[in-house]
Design an enzyme around this catalytic site. Sequence first.
Site, PDB file in Angstrom:
ATOM      1  N   GLU A 159       0.825  -1.206   0.000  1.00  0.00           N
ATOM      2  CA  GLU A 159       0.000   0.000   0.000  1.00  0.00           C
ATOM      3  C   GLU A 159       0.865   1.265   0.000  1.00  0.00           C
ATOM      4  OE1 GLU A 159      -2.458  -0.420   3.427  1.00  0.00           O
ATOM      5  OE2 GLU A 159      -3.809  -1.881   2.492  1.00  0.00           O
ATOM      6  N   SER A 245      19.045  -8.623  -8.125  1.00  0.00           N
ATOM      7  CA  SER A 245      17.956  -8.784  -9.096  1.00  0.00           C
ATOM      8  C   SER A 245      18.306  -9.761 -10.210  1.00  0.00           C
ATOM      9  CB  SER A 245      17.601  -7.422  -9.711  1.00  0.00           C
ATOM     10  OG  SER A 245      16.978  -6.597  -8.759  1.00  0.00           O
ATOM     11  N   SER A 375       5.447  -8.133  -9.033  1.00  0.00           N
ATOM     12  CA  SER A 375       5.939  -6.995  -8.245  1.00  0.00           C
ATOM     13  C   SER A 375       4.976  -5.846  -8.465  1.00  0.00           C
ATOM     14  CB  SER A 375       7.355  -6.588  -8.704  1.00  0.00           C
ATOM     15  OG  SER A 375       7.304  -5.975  -9.985  1.00  0.00           O
TER      16      SER A 375
END
Length: 482
Positions: A159, A245, A375
Amino acid sequence: MALCMRKSPKLINHLKYRMGLFDMITPSSWNSTSSHHQEFPVTAPIAHNLGNPDADLSVKATLFSACRFKSTKPGKQLNSLNDADDNKVLDFPGGKVRFSPKMTFISESPEERTQCYRVLDDDGQLILGSNLVQVGEELAVKMYTDMITLQTMDTLFYEAQRQGRISFYLTTIGEEAINIATAAALTADDHVFPQYREPGVLLWRGFTLQEFANQCFVNKADHGKGRQMPIHYGSNKHNYFTVASTIATQLPHAVGAAYALKMDRKDACAVTYFGDGGSSEGDFHGALNFAAVLEAPVIFICRNNGWAISTPTSDQFRSDGVVVRGSAYGVRSIRVDGNDALAIYGAVHAARKMAITEHRPILIEALTYRVGHHSTSDDSTKYRPVDEIEWWKLSQDPVTRFRNWIESKDWWSSEAELEFRSSVRQQLLHAIQVAEKAEKPPVADIFTDVYDVPPSNLHEQEKLLRETIRRHPRDYPSDVPA
């Protein structure tokens, strides 16, 4: 040559006597199935020639050859073939192979898929006859509360990203059991090489909610000094290597660390995580082969959640998942229900013991489903139906399944649920407020911690960056100390 030597014992004994290898090469050494390398004595004739330059090359070749027979260890089943008929069996380099007059190709896939180890059914009830590792009340409650904490953390940080307060986030929704149950089965001395969807392992080891918030909000208290994207956690204190990553690059690193632990005789192993998409990278194949050959105590944990961002497993491979690839490299493997916390805990617990005591790699494929988007940069409803996502979320939720089990044991209640969820939410909201208000890392931190003495080109880059910030202040964050 193997056939010739096997049929000519007098020739063998003569060669052994002439080469000084009577005590080094014996028929039993060719068929050795020992699981560890052995030391070889240097006999008198060879020791006498070690100072002779002309004989040095032949001596080294002789020693290497003798060691090679001992260290080449094919699977035990390959060495158990009957030598009664030499026309049917030949001892090739690497092990004995039986001949067949029939032309037979190995099938591209088994008739039946590899079974999946499971202990709890969909309703969280123990399956009769289950082979499980016992879990007590204290451990079970901690596993469950950490899963709730991970769930709540995902909700609030997701959020926050949607509100523009952090730049990126990635959730573990649907994979909480893999995170927490694997961590519970390890020890603090085991070295973890994560992908990026395993923050629960770090949570289990004691990484605080404030530390998670500091990293995601990139403030001065962030251990990475603001140099990494959010969710790229790392902690030397907790033996948790920093997230990268780049896909699957952590796998060879884990093997190297495991080999070092083995050489240092540590009572620990390396553990590395990756997704189904990572199994298509060359690093995966190199790492498994490397681990098998060096007999490294490493556990490979594949989170096969069905999707590599938008690529389904049907476009990823044609094999029966990832688990079958282990045997091709000589790695012991198991497939586990990734939504069953008890099954995962048991499998990792057993894998760790085998890895350390037997000096071997283990591959675990945990079948699960990625309920969340890949994601915050992804909208998974563009490539998979919403009703599919909802079905997995409602009927196969690992947190609900484990809650049903601990409630059936009278270790948890609805009152405890409400109280804990409210408490952890308040703790996280406070951590977010503190992290958001904290000072950002200074610009100087961009150029430190790589070189002991920074080279001139880095000094020049830092100077140019500071001049650019001074000339264009509106284009740079005002809260970053220059």
